[in-house]
Design a protein around this motif. Structure first.
Motif: not given
Length: 271
Positions: A17-26
């Protein structure tokens, strides 16, 4: 540090998720609410809405950390006959839907089930590991050994009151991420978040944590966007469960709509 010596399923999901430019949604959902098939259907909708990781909550009769919405949902699940073993069916469904499932549970339930037995059943179902809100690393020797043997993640909690030595101990013992409580108190929806959470994340990273996710009180896309600006993951529970209280297909649709907005915000995408 154990975090670096074994592959972490949750860590991989957060890093992607971080590699896509944001944070993970949990996203958090309890097993068996409104019933077992309904909870599995809700989990699949949550994955379709963009959840990277799904916290599978095991209903407990005396929760110390959960707020009113989650307490009501777990009460209904228990009254409906939900049992610990039902957890693994929901975990398997989430893994099959393409997200990473991690179980959140009070540790007494795992102890009574059998720590090694629970861990093996969890691993067989495709689960990543455990979040244990009432277990501290000092009292977790057997769980640390079993989770190392099976390659399972273990997530411990920190709070604003945690001293530096506690932060270091939790960072060392955790694998996957460290769960940072955004505010003191129980889970639940809030109009605003305590900005001290940002400082807690920074302190936890300085203590050695590779990933830190923030939960408790994250309710709106604005909250999610704010948390995503400084944390590795955004954890949401009550705001997803409340729409399901309406029941039926409408409740499921409303939950998905809520989840989609939160996912977009956590991922740093336009809404």
């Amino acid at each position: 540090m154990r975090e670096e010596t074994q592959t972490s399923k949750v860590g991989q999901a957060i890093d992607a998720a971080k590699e896509r430019g944001g944070a993970a949604f949990v996203g958090y959902l309890p097993v068996g609410f409104p019933d077992l098939p309904g909870s599995i259907a809700a989990a699949k909708e949550l994955v379709a809405a963009g959840a990277d990781v799904v916290e599978v909550g095991v209903p407990y009769s005396d929760p110390s950390m959960d707020g009113g919405v989650i307490q009501e949902a777990t009460r209904m699940a228990l009254e409906g006959g939900t049992r610990v073993a039902d957890t693994f069916a929901m975990v398997e469904a989430i893994a099959g839907a393409g997200a990473t499932p991690i179980v959140m549970t009070y540790f007494n339930l795992v102890f009574r089930y059998g720590i090694e037995r629970f861990a093996r059943d969890l691993a067989s179902a495709g689960g990543a590991g455990l979040i244990t809100p009432d277990l501290i690393p000092d009292h977790a020797d057997e769980w640390l050994q079993v989770s190392d043997a099976l390659g399972l993640d273990r997530v411990f909690l920190v709070a604003q009151s945690s001293r530096e030595d506690r932060l270091r101990r939790v960072a060392q013992a955790s694998r996957g991420f460290v769960y940072a409580a955004s505010t003191m108190g129980v889970t639940g929806e809030r109009a605003s978040l305590d900005e001290k959470a940002r400082d807690l994340v920074a302190r936890t990273r300085a203590a050695g944590a590779r990933r830190v996710c923030v939960g408790i009180g994250v309710t709106t896309p604005a909250h999610a966007s704010n948390v995503a600006s400084y944390a590795d993951g955004v954890i949401v529970g009550s705001a997803l469960i409340r729409p399901l209280m309406r029941g039926g297909l409408q409740g499921l649709r409303d939950m998905r709509t809520t989840a989609e907005g939160l996912a977009l915000a956590a991922h740093g995408e336009e809404q």
